[in-house]
Design a protein around this motif. Structure first.
Motif, PDB file in Angstrom:
ATOM      1  N   CYS A  71      25.653  44.728  41.381  1.00  0.00           N
ATOM      2  CA  CYS A  71      25.095  45.650  40.578  1.00  0.00           C
ATOM      3  C   CYS A  71      24.714  46.471  41.717  1.00  0.00           C
ATOM      4  CB  CYS A  71      24.116  45.702  39.968  1.00  0.00           C
ATOM      5  SG  CYS A  71      22.528  45.134  41.010  1.00  0.00           S
TER       6      CYS A  71
ATOM      7  N   ALA B  13      22.646  47.959  44.005  1.00  0.00           N
ATOM      8  CA  ALA B  13      21.298  47.242  44.741  1.00  0.00           C
ATOM      9  C   ALA B  13      22.468  46.291  45.386  1.00  0.00           C
ATOM     10  CB  ALA B  13      20.229  47.021  43.394  1.00  0.00           C
ATOM     11  N   CYS B  14      23.219  44.806  44.958  1.00  0.00           N
ATOM     12  CA  CYS B  14      24.090  44.072  45.297  1.00  0.00           C
ATOM     13  C   CYS B  14      24.135  44.517  46.902  1.00  0.00           C
ATOM     14  CB  CYS B  14      24.783  43.380  44.860  1.00  0.00           C
ATOM     15  SG  CYS B  14      24.551  42.429  43.553  1.00  0.00           S
TER      16      CYS B  14
ATOM     17  N   CYS C  71      20.036  39.167  45.451  1.00  0.00           N
ATOM     18  CA  CYS C  71      19.415  41.207  44.881  1.00  0.00           C
ATOM     19  C   CYS C  71      18.639  41.060  43.822  1.00  0.00           C
ATOM     20  CB  CYS C  71      20.873  41.469  43.886  1.00  0.00           C
ATOM     21  SG  CYS C  71      20.367  43.383  43.327  1.00  0.00           S
TER      22      CYS C  71
ATOM     23  N   CYS D 161      17.247  42.794  41.244  1.00  0.00           N
ATOM     24  CA  CYS D 161      17.761  43.673  40.316  1.00  0.00           C
ATOM     25  C   CYS D 161      18.448  43.343  38.920  1.00  0.00           C
ATOM     26  CB  CYS D 161      18.723  44.979  40.409  1.00  0.00           C
ATOM     27  SG  CYS D 161      17.823  45.694  41.777  1.00  0.00           S
ATOM     28  N   HIS D 162      18.687  41.377  38.539  1.00  0.00           N
ATOM     29  CA  HIS D 162      19.571  41.266  37.687  1.00  0.00           C
ATOM     30  C   HIS D 162      18.944  40.137  36.551  1.00  0.00           C
ATOM     31  CE1 HIS D 162      23.086  41.338  40.029  1.00  0.00           C
ATOM     32  NE2 HIS D 162      22.423  41.753  41.093  1.00  0.00           N
TER      33      HIS D 162
HETATM   34 ZN   LIG Z   1      22.599  43.160  42.262  1.00  0.00          ZN
END
Ligand SMILES: [Zn+2]
Length: 333
Positions: free
Chosen positions: A163, A165-166, A241, A243-244
């Motif tokens: 993503c 953010a990664c 990250c 965000c997953h």
């Molecule tokens: Zn991510």
């Protein structure tokens, strides 16, 4: 002359093109500035059936040099509304919904999940991370575009993969996502109309291929008019990250009403010992307001709390049980 049925006749000659599939597609465009408004224009031209445009800002005079959908009479008008009005006039076959709101308040999670493509045309790292995180919650892919003074980048993040953010540092991920309008000083170096249009065109072509289920370049593509190159850039998922996180679909139940429902309506669906939460503070614009819906006036509508159509709200039972209530989406325009 219009209405002869010939509008898309040339498209039929393009290998892999499926006009009927595009007409049945819905696309969410988050951010309707220089890139987002051009993407909306191109996707409507292509014949995409439904567009949802979301942007909290109003058209500034400085936008007129970079957005083909905006004219002098639009200055002071919401960007989403002005773009939608222009599209309805030019491409009446495309149903356009405008939301003049930050995307956290303007596009519900179920709307992101239901869209055939979600396009990010935002201009801040913190906002991109927040949108990537919301797409991740419902397993939606994200097609992102960004510009710099003499070039741009288009990045496709498929569901379950890397993503936005990664690729960010922990410091960037910790940025607080305060919305800053384009009118707020200090002005950052923006991109010109031609660079915005170039980037938007690449994002639009990629979106159309995604809607057709055709292959698109993996990762990001950097567009560099200075060197004359377009270069693929690899993207890697970062196991660290945050965000997953994905909402468990088995834990989602339908509320049976949308944001026109009241706080009392929602609390009637909550059992003793449970707490219904919003993803954002329940007083829009007040970051210190609580996120517990029971703290609001029971007569207030969920819309008044800044909760968008199709939002999926967490209902928590301490210490660690969580389920979700999904609000109705709006009927298609
Ligand atoms: Zn991510």
């Amino acid at each position: 002359m219009t209405g002869t049925g010939q509008r898309f006749v040339r498209h039929a000659l393009i290998p892999g093109w499926d006009q009927r599939s595009l007409a049945g597609s819905s696309v969410v465009i988050v951010g309707v500035g220089a890139v987002g408004s051009e993407v909306a224009r191109l996707l409507a031209l292509a014949g995409v059936g439904r567009l949802l445009l979301c942007d909290p800002d109003t058209v500034e005079e400085s936008n007129l040099s970079r957005g083909a959908l905006y004219g002098p009479a639009d200055v002071g008008r919401g960007k989403a509304e002005a773009a939608a009005a222009a599209l309805r006039h030019r491409d009446p076959a495309t149903a356009v919904t405008a939301r003049t709101a930050d995307f956290r308040h303007g596009v519900g999670l179920a709307e992101l999940r239901a869209a055939d493509a979600v396009l990010c045309c935002l201009d801040s790292v913190a906002d991109r991370i927040a949108l990537a995180s919301r797409c991740g919650l419902v397993g939606a892919g994200l097609l992102d575009a960004g510009t710099y003074p003499w070039g741009g980048e288009v990045r496709y993040y498929p569901p379950g993969g890397a993503c936005f953010a990664c690729g960010c540092s922990p410091a960037e991920r910790s940025l607080t996502a305060w919305h800053v309008t384009c009118a707020d000083p200090p002005a950052h170096a923006g991109a010109s109309g031609p660079v915005s249009a170039l980037t938007a065109a690449w994002q639009s072509v990629t979106a159309v291929r995604l809607l057709f289920g055709l292959p698109v370049p993996a990762g990001a593509v950097r567009l560099d008019p200075v060197s004359g190159l377009s270069q693929p850039v690899g993207l890697r998922a970062d196991p660290a990250c945050p965000c997953h996180e994905r909402l468990d679909p088995a834990r989602i139940t339908l509320a049976g009403f949308g944001p026109a429902g009241t706080v009392a309506d929602l609390l009637a669906l909550v059992q003793p010992g449970e707490h219904a939460l919003a993803w954002q503070p329940i007083v829009p614009g007040d970051p210190l307001a609580p996120m517990t819906i029971a703290a609001a006036d029971p007569r207030a509508t969920l819309a008044e709390l800044g909760i968008p159509p199709g939002e999926i709200l967490p209902v928590v039972r301490p210490p660690d049980e969580v389920r979700y209530l999904e609000l109705q989406r709006e009927a298609p325009a």
